[in-house]
Scaffold this motif. Structure first.
Motif, PDB file in Angstrom:
ATOM      1  N   VAL A 281       0.771  -1.267  -0.132  1.00 22.35           N
ATOM      2  CA  VAL A 281       0.006   0.125   0.090  1.00 22.35           C
ATOM      3  C   VAL A 281       0.884   1.052   0.192  1.00 22.35           C
ATOM      4  N   PRO A 282       0.889   1.997  -0.964  1.00 21.64           N
ATOM      5  CA  PRO A 282       2.019   3.188  -1.401  1.00 21.64           C
ATOM      6  C   PRO A 282       1.616   4.312  -0.360  1.00 21.64           C
ATOM      7  N   VAL A 283       1.089   4.231   0.843  1.00 19.51           N
ATOM      8  CA  VAL A 283       1.032   5.331   1.815  1.00 19.51           C
ATOM      9  C   VAL A 283       1.214   4.755   3.132  1.00 19.51           C
ATOM     10  N   ALA A 284       1.568   5.678   4.275  1.00 21.22           N
ATOM     11  CA  ALA A 284       1.911   5.585   5.595  1.00 21.22           C
ATOM     12  C   ALA A 284       0.498   4.978   6.222  1.00 21.22           C
ATOM     13  N   SER A 285       1.176   3.909   7.255  1.00 20.21           N
ATOM     14  CA  SER A 285      -0.113   3.350   7.801  1.00 20.21           C
ATOM     15  C   SER A 285      -1.007   4.492   8.713  1.00 20.21           C
ATOM     16  N   THR A 286      -0.421   5.600   9.130  1.00 22.18           N
ATOM     17  CA  THR A 286      -1.090   6.478   9.830  1.00 22.18           C
ATOM     18  C   THR A 286      -2.181   7.329   9.029  1.00 22.18           C
ATOM     19  N   LEU A 287      -1.877   7.379   7.787  1.00 19.01           N
ATOM     20  CA  LEU A 287      -2.997   7.644   6.817  1.00 19.01           C
ATOM     21  C   LEU A 287      -4.176   7.040   6.594  1.00 19.01           C
ATOM     22  N   CYS A 288      -4.099   5.679   6.976  1.00 21.95           N
ATOM     23  CA  CYS A 288      -5.296   4.711   6.754  1.00 21.95           C
ATOM     24  C   CYS A 288      -5.846   4.512   7.979  1.00 21.95           C
ATOM     25  N   LYS A 289      -5.278   5.477   9.164  1.00 21.41           N
ATOM     26  CA  LYS A 289      -6.037   5.294  10.535  1.00 21.41           C
ATOM     27  C   LYS A 289      -5.755   3.885  11.186  1.00 21.41           C
ATOM     28  N   THR A 290      -4.648   3.262  10.903  1.00 22.28           N
ATOM     29  CA  THR A 290      -4.274   2.054  11.487  1.00 22.28           C
ATOM     30  C   THR A 290      -2.896   2.245  12.012  1.00 22.28           C
ATOM     31  N   GLN A 291      -2.422   1.181  12.872  1.00 22.10           N
ATOM     32  CA  GLN A 291      -1.083   1.316  13.460  1.00 22.10           C
ATOM     33  C   GLN A 291      -0.727  -0.029  13.689  1.00 22.10           C
ATOM     34  N   VAL A 292       0.651   0.030  14.012  1.00 23.40           N
ATOM     35  CA  VAL A 292       1.130  -1.658  14.504  1.00 23.40           C
ATOM     36  C   VAL A 292       0.442  -2.032  15.612  1.00 23.40           C
ATOM     37  N   GLY A 293       0.450  -3.254  15.672  1.00 22.19           N
ATOM     38  CA  GLY A 293      -0.276  -3.977  16.753  1.00 22.19           C
ATOM     39  C   GLY A 293       0.733  -4.108  17.867  1.00 22.19           C
ATOM     40  N   LYS A 294      -0.036  -4.244  19.143  1.00 21.06           N
ATOM     41  CA  LYS A 294       0.644  -4.523  20.331  1.00 21.06           C
ATOM     42  C   LYS A 294       0.100  -5.818  20.898  1.00 21.06           C
ATOM     43  N   ILE A 295       1.406  -6.420  21.367  1.00 19.63           N
ATOM     44  CA  ILE A 295       0.993  -7.970  22.008  1.00 19.63           C
ATOM     45  C   ILE A 295       1.974  -8.051  23.174  1.00 19.63           C
ATOM     46  N   GLN A 296       1.154  -8.881  24.249  1.00 24.58           N
ATOM     47  CA  GLN A 296       1.550  -9.065  25.704  1.00 24.58           C
ATOM     48  C   GLN A 296       2.042 -10.660  25.454  1.00 24.58           C
ATOM     49  N   GLY A 297       3.033 -11.005  26.316  1.00 27.97           N
ATOM     50  CA  GLY A 297       3.465 -12.205  26.533  1.00 27.97           C
ATOM     51  C   GLY A 297       4.358 -12.311  27.684  1.00 27.97           C
ATOM     52  N   THR A 298       4.630 -13.627  27.898  1.00 27.66           N
ATOM     53  CA  THR A 298       5.557 -14.094  29.225  1.00 27.66           C
ATOM     54  C   THR A 298       6.621 -14.698  28.702  1.00 27.66           C
ATOM     55  N   LEU A 299       7.802 -14.287  29.314  1.00 27.83           N
ATOM     56  CA  LEU A 299       9.135 -14.749  29.104  1.00 27.83           C
ATOM     57  C   LEU A 299       9.336 -16.484  29.303  1.00 27.83           C
ATOM     58  N   ALA A 300       9.441 -17.352  28.396  1.00 27.61           N
ATOM     59  CA  ALA A 300       9.478 -18.820  28.656  1.00 27.61           C
ATOM     60  C   ALA A 300      10.699 -19.243  28.914  1.00 27.61           C
ATOM     61  N   ALA A 301      11.634 -18.845  28.281  1.00 27.26           N
ATOM     62  CA  ALA A 301      13.098 -19.104  28.207  1.00 27.26           C
ATOM     63  C   ALA A 301      14.143 -17.925  27.597  1.00 27.26           C
ATOM     64  N   ALA A 302      15.271 -18.045  28.269  1.00 33.39           N
ATOM     65  CA  ALA A 302      16.448 -17.166  27.900  1.00 33.39           C
ATOM     66  C   ALA A 302      17.408 -18.076  27.687  1.00 33.39           C
ATOM     67  N   GLU A 303      17.905 -18.488  26.800  1.00 32.98           N
ATOM     68  CA  GLU A 303      19.079 -19.637  26.785  1.00 32.98           C
ATOM     69  C   GLU A 303      20.303 -18.900  25.951  1.00 32.98           C
ATOM     70  N   GLN A 304      21.452 -19.065  26.573  1.00 31.41           N
ATOM     71  CA  GLN A 304      22.738 -18.553  26.039  1.00 31.41           C
ATOM     72  C   GLN A 304      23.347 -19.773  25.263  1.00 31.41           C
ATOM     73  N   LEU A 305      23.124 -19.600  23.924  1.00 26.60           N
ATOM     74  CA  LEU A 305      23.429 -20.504  23.074  1.00 26.60           C
ATOM     75  C   LEU A 305      24.907 -20.565  22.679  1.00 26.60           C
ATOM     76  N   SER A 306      25.824 -19.328  22.870  1.00 27.00           N
ATOM     77  CA  SER A 306      27.055 -19.268  22.600  1.00 27.00           C
ATOM     78  C   SER A 306      27.519 -17.919  23.413  1.00 27.00           C
ATOM     79  N   GLU A 307      28.761 -17.661  23.159  1.00 26.58           N
ATOM     80  CA  GLU A 307      29.196 -16.485  23.830  1.00 26.58           C
ATOM     81  C   GLU A 307      28.482 -15.399  23.275  1.00 26.58           C
ATOM     82  N   GLY A 308      28.166 -15.216  21.975  1.00 27.51           N
ATOM     83  CA  GLY A 308      27.935 -14.142  21.357  1.00 27.51           C
ATOM     84  C   GLY A 308      26.356 -14.150  21.286  1.00 27.51           C
ATOM     85  N   SER A 309      25.524 -15.250  21.444  1.00 25.07           N
ATOM     86  CA  SER A 309      23.941 -15.344  21.091  1.00 25.07           C
ATOM     87  C   SER A 309      23.156 -15.769  22.123  1.00 25.07           C
ATOM     88  N   ILE A 310      21.921 -15.233  22.220  1.00 23.39           N
ATOM     89  CA  ILE A 310      20.972 -15.719  23.257  1.00 23.39           C
ATOM     90  C   ILE A 310      19.602 -16.061  22.461  1.00 23.39           C
TER      91      ILE A 310
END
Length: 342
Positions: free
Chosen positions: A93-122
């Protein structure tokens, strides 16, 4: 019957709507309070023109050539007031979302895991609240609020669209805002807020061979793409070159092995920069683009990695005269959203 329609606005926001059988995209959007551009709604003015990147649809024959020419229609241009989908679709759609009276969605969640896979990544896993919708195109990213900071960081999904658990690969940066939270403070059960989806880097319909180039945690969007490809299938050759700085930075290789088993046309190779490495392929991804994976340029290229890698690939293609049929890339820095750079 209802079809899932992704509306991609020019400001990077993606909004998903449901379109009933026989319903036009314009009517479906208005029904769901997305005011797409329109004037006549009769196929006369062309105000509602967009571009359908993928999907099947019928435009009928009641619109005027002044609104949509045969040449435009052949290139995938559509009038949303006349477009009746017969499958899931992706529409620019060749216009900004705000001009279409919509916006990016918001979602809630719960942290289930945070695993360090390597020195440089989680690897972060978030269980989304029941009833929370998380439609996205594989390859897109989302903002995640860092608890207690008032700030967010942006990460590409590594999970498949529609899953109750969303996963992300996060670079572990010393003294980084999100890294510090995940390694020092995070607890299973923490509440997280997410905003999205966003970005123009996503998997298009595959009609020719594909070359995927990943650097570090830039592997994440390709994991999401491959998950979807396993579900939908493809008879086109697909090759991933995954480059990292050090041996222990190679993560999710077991997942790539599994994809290679489930996707007969998928292959991958890994590359390590460190000269002290004993890895069989050393150097940069540009050193390992053999002719057989380039298909004389008859390929779609997807590239995600840090800016130096992206710039190096662009220069390599230019130097070698490689002109892919399509080229989609995203470069990221530790504290910047992927889609805000490329």
């Amino acid at each position: 019957m209802s079809y899932n329609i992704a509306l991609n606005f020019e400001d990077g926001v993606t909004r998903f709507i449901g379109c009933k059988e026989g319903e036009t995209v314009l009517d479906a959007a208005y029904r769901q309070k997305v005011n797409l551009p329109m004037d006549c709604s009769d196929g006369v003015c062309g105000t509602c023109k967009g571009h359908c990147e993928q999907g099947k649809f019928d435009l009928g024959d009641e619109y005027l050539d002044d609104a949509l020419s045969d040449e435009e229609a052949a290139e995938g241009q559509v009038l949303t007031c006349q477009m009746v989908p017969s499958s899931d679709c992706v529409i620019q759609v060749p216009v900004a979302s705000t001009l279409c009276k919509t916006q990016v969605g918001k979602i809630q969640g719960t942290l289930a895991a945070a695993e360090q896979l390597s020195e440089g990544s989680i690897e972060l896993a978030v269980d989304l609240d029941e009833g929370g919708e998380l439609a996205f195109l594989p390859g897109q990213y989302i903002h995640i609020d860092v608890p207690g900071s008032g700030q967010h960081r942006s990460y590409s999904f590594s999970s498949k669209p529609g899953e109750a658990r969303a996963t992300f690969l996060i670079r572990n940066i010393p003294n980084g805002l999100m890294s510090g939270y995940l390694t020092q403070q995070a607890k299973v059960g923490d509440r997280l807020s997410l905003t999205g989806p966003l970005g123009s880097f996503y998997l298009r319909e595959i009609t020719r061979p594909v070359l995927m180039l990943a650097g570090g945690t830039g592997l994440a969007p390709f994991l999401s793409m491959l998950e979807q490809l396993v579900e939908k299938g493809s008879d086109q050759p697909m090759h991933l070159i995954y480059g990292v700085n050090k041996d222990d930075h190679l993560v999710k290789v077991d997942a790539l092995d599994a994809f290679a088993e489930r996707l007969p046309t998928f292959t991958y190779s890994t590359v390590v920069v460190d000269e002290a490495s004993t890895h069989p392929r050393k150097g940069y991804v540009t050193h390992h683009m053999d002719a057989e994976v380039l298909h004389d340029g008859d390929i779609d290229v997807y590239l995600c990695g840090p800016p130096p890698m992206v710039d190096a690939v662009l220069k390599h293609f230019d130097k070698e005269g490689i002109v892919p049929q399509s080229f989609h890339y995203e470069k990221f820095t530790p504290n910047q959203a992927p889609g805000e750079v490329a």
